[in-house]
Scaffold this active site. Structure first.
Site, PDB file in Angstrom:
ATOM      1  N   LYS A 124      -0.751  -2.970  24.225  1.00  0.00           N
ATOM      2  CA  LYS A 124      -1.509  -1.723  24.254  1.00  0.00           C
ATOM      3  C   LYS A 124      -0.945  -0.697  23.285  1.00  0.00           C
ATOM      4  O   LYS A 124      -1.628   0.277  22.945  1.00  0.00           O
ATOM      5  CB  LYS A 124      -1.557  -1.150  25.670  1.00  0.00           C
ATOM      6  CG  LYS A 124      -0.255  -0.579  26.191  1.00  0.00           C
ATOM      7  CD  LYS A 124      -0.416  -0.054  27.598  1.00  0.00           C
ATOM      8  CE  LYS A 124       0.868   0.558  28.142  1.00  0.00           C
ATOM      9  NZ  LYS A 124       1.303   1.748  27.404  1.00  0.00           N
ATOM     10  N   ASP A 125       0.300  -0.892  22.820  1.00  0.00           N
ATOM     11  CA  ASP A 125       0.904   0.025  21.858  1.00  0.00           C
ATOM     12  C   ASP A 125       0.601  -0.344  20.413  1.00  0.00           C
ATOM     13  O   ASP A 125       0.971   0.393  19.496  1.00  0.00           O
ATOM     14  CB  ASP A 125       2.436   0.047  22.028  1.00  0.00           C
ATOM     15  CG  ASP A 125       2.877   0.695  23.327  1.00  0.00           C
ATOM     16  OD1 ASP A 125       2.106   1.509  23.875  1.00  0.00           O
ATOM     17  OD2 ASP A 125       3.990   0.395  23.786  1.00  0.00           O
ATOM     18  N   ARG A 134       9.436   9.486  33.465  1.00  0.00           N
ATOM     19  CA  ARG A 134       8.213  10.045  34.030  1.00  0.00           C
ATOM     20  C   ARG A 134       8.273  10.069  35.556  1.00  0.00           C
ATOM     21  O   ARG A 134       7.835  11.034  36.194  1.00  0.00           O
ATOM     22  CB  ARG A 134       7.003   9.241  33.561  1.00  0.00           C
ATOM     23  CG  ARG A 134       6.797   9.306  32.061  1.00  0.00           C
ATOM     24  CD  ARG A 134       5.509   8.617  31.661  1.00  0.00           C
ATOM     25  NE  ARG A 134       5.581   8.081  30.318  1.00  0.00           N
ATOM     26  CZ  ARG A 134       4.566   7.548  29.659  1.00  0.00           C
ATOM     27  NH1 ARG A 134       3.380   7.482  30.238  1.00  0.00           N
ATOM     28  NH2 ARG A 134       4.709   7.077  28.447  1.00  0.00           N
ATOM     29  N   CYS A 188      -4.047   6.028  19.297  1.00  0.00           N
ATOM     30  CA  CYS A 188      -3.656   6.882  20.419  1.00  0.00           C
ATOM     31  C   CYS A 188      -4.369   8.227  20.373  1.00  0.00           C
ATOM     32  O   CYS A 188      -4.320   8.986  21.329  1.00  0.00           O
ATOM     33  CB  CYS A 188      -2.143   7.114  20.411  1.00  0.00           C
ATOM     34  SG  CYS A 188      -1.220   5.917  21.373  1.00  0.00           S
ATOM     35  N   ARG A 190       5.720  12.874  28.443  1.00  0.00           N
ATOM     36  CA  ARG A 190       6.266  11.830  27.598  1.00  0.00           C
ATOM     37  C   ARG A 190       7.523  11.241  28.230  1.00  0.00           C
ATOM     38  O   ARG A 190       8.111  11.780  29.145  1.00  0.00           O
ATOM     39  CB  ARG A 190       6.625  12.399  26.215  1.00  0.00           C
ATOM     40  CG  ARG A 190       5.459  12.751  25.324  1.00  0.00           C
ATOM     41  CD  ARG A 190       4.801  11.544  24.715  1.00  0.00           C
ATOM     42  NE  ARG A 190       5.762  10.603  24.144  1.00  0.00           N
ATOM     43  CZ  ARG A 190       6.321  10.746  22.941  1.00  0.00           C
ATOM     44  NH1 ARG A 190       6.017  11.788  22.193  1.00  0.00           N
ATOM     45  NH2 ARG A 190       7.179   9.847  22.485  1.00  0.00           N
ATOM     46  N   ARG A 241      -6.450   8.743  26.770  1.00  0.00           N
ATOM     47  CA  ARG A 241      -7.456   7.975  27.507  1.00  0.00           C
ATOM     48  C   ARG A 241      -7.446   8.349  28.978  1.00  0.00           C
ATOM     49  O   ARG A 241      -8.487   8.690  29.565  1.00  0.00           O
ATOM     50  CB  ARG A 241      -7.200   6.465  27.358  1.00  0.00           C
ATOM     51  CG  ARG A 241      -8.080   5.611  28.276  1.00  0.00           C
ATOM     52  CD  ARG A 241      -7.646   4.160  28.265  1.00  0.00           C
ATOM     53  NE  ARG A 241      -6.290   3.947  28.727  1.00  0.00           N
ATOM     54  CZ  ARG A 241      -5.931   3.833  30.016  1.00  0.00           C
ATOM     55  NH1 ARG A 241      -6.833   3.919  30.979  1.00  0.00           N
ATOM     56  NH2 ARG A 241      -4.669   3.619  30.346  1.00  0.00           N
ATOM     57  N   ARG A 242      -6.269   8.280  29.599  1.00  0.00           N
ATOM     58  CA  ARG A 242      -6.194   8.599  31.024  1.00  0.00           C
ATOM     59  C   ARG A 242      -6.601  10.043  31.276  1.00  0.00           C
ATOM     60  O   ARG A 242      -7.274  10.345  32.268  1.00  0.00           O
ATOM     61  CB  ARG A 242      -4.777   8.339  31.540  1.00  0.00           C
ATOM     62  CG  ARG A 242      -4.413   6.856  31.631  1.00  0.00           C
ATOM     63  CD  ARG A 242      -2.953   6.663  31.989  1.00  0.00           C
ATOM     64  NE  ARG A 242      -2.597   5.263  32.092  1.00  0.00           N
ATOM     65  CZ  ARG A 242      -1.435   4.757  31.688  1.00  0.00           C
ATOM     66  NH1 ARG A 242      -0.518   5.555  31.146  1.00  0.00           N
ATOM     67  NH2 ARG A 242      -1.180   3.470  31.811  1.00  0.00           N
TER      68      ARG A 242
END
Length: 308
Positions: A85-86, A157, A244, A151, A133-134
């Protein structure tokens, strides 16, 4: 000491190292190698160094791969292990994703001490996320909620959440499971509420395109269904020229030789969503992803131009 036969490059976070360890274990088991013959090389990326600004302001996904790919191109490492996904939609010249490991749960995880679903979040509460996105998907469902940039690696997190800096956050179920932190998942988010990022939950192995030795070795650990699903999703991403900076989501599933795909792009404020679905033979995976991307691009029109 043994001289390593292979050098795996990866980021230095606990999750990245866990993914590299899984790759090493699978390669060693498949080819009868001792662990000492496969070295893991941790590489600090620009995205790891700059943590005080949102990714969409400093360059997007490539910030987590640039230095690793430069080491691969220069011969300092033999293969690179990435969270797919990165990965940017397009790879640098002469590099290819040669293998994918079996995919873990692709869904997003809601993590909160206060509620069990997005619906239950308190009015006007503060949610932390580094993902555009989220953030867009959450604003679509709950426009009253404030989203702040959060971040850092998984542990950072979670620590910020535990200190009460935010009421909730979202992380990938896959990463939490791989770190042995599945107990921190309050609830997986249904895909009709938060469609996952393209290739979320998949681990990709990147090599130089002329490395026949690595191609042969990696063939033994490549997971076919994951490869097909990710090919479809990344074709969708590439068609939209996604990064991104762009709220894009897409997920493909395979059952009985058929592939089902759903993809979407959103405006940053979450007020508009443009989606497409496709179903077809697994042999048509990339075409299905491209077709869905073209449909979303046509539907979005000028509303998506500022996102590319």
């Amino acid at each position: 000491m043994q001289t390593p036969r292979l050098r795996i490059g990866t980021r230095g976070s606990r999750l990245a190292l866990a993914q590299a360890e899984e790759t090493r274990a699978r390669l060693a088991a498949a080819h009868g190698l001792a662990p000492g013959e496969i070295e893991i090389v941790a590489i600090t990326t620009t995205g790891d160094r700059i943590r005080d600004r949102p990714l969409n302001e400093i360059g997007g996904k490539g910030l987590f791969t640039k230095e690793i790919e430069e080491a691969l191109q220069g011969g300092a490492i033999d293969l690179a292990v990435h969270s797919m996904k990165d990965m940017p939609a397009r790879l640098p010249a002469h590099l290819v994703i040669e293998a994918l490991l079996p995919r873990e749960d692709a869904r997003d995880a809601l993590i909160s001490p206060h509620c069990a679903s997005i619906r239950d979040l308190a009015p006007s509460c503060i949610v932390g996320s580094a993902s555009v996105r989220r953030a867009a998907q959450l604003k679509r469902l709950r426009p009253d909620i404030s989203v702040v940039n959060l971040r850092g690696n998984v542990e950072t997190r979670l620590a910020k959440l535990d200190r009460g800096e935010v009421s909730a956050t979202f992380l990938a179920c896959a990463g939490l499971i791989r770190l042995g932190l599945a107990h921190r998942i309050t609830a997986p988010v249904p895909e009709d509420e938060m469609l996952p990022a393209v290739a979320q939950g998949a681990i990709g192995i990147e090599i130089r395109d002329d490395d026949a030795r690595l191609r042969d070795l990696l063939g033994a650990i490549n997971d076919g269904p994951t490869e097909i699903a990710v090919a479809c999703e990344r074709a969708f991403l590439a068609t939209l020229d996604g990064s991104c900076r762009t709220p894009i989501a897409g997920h493909a599933t395979i059952k009985d030789g058929r592939l089902d795909f759903r993809g979407e792009a959103l405006t940053l404020d979450g007020r508009m969503t443009f989606s497409a679905t496709r179903s077809g033979a697994v042999a048509d995976a990339q075409r299905l992803g491209r077709d869905a991307g073209e449909e979303v691009k046509a539907k979005g029109g000028k509303h998506l131009l500022h996102l590319e």
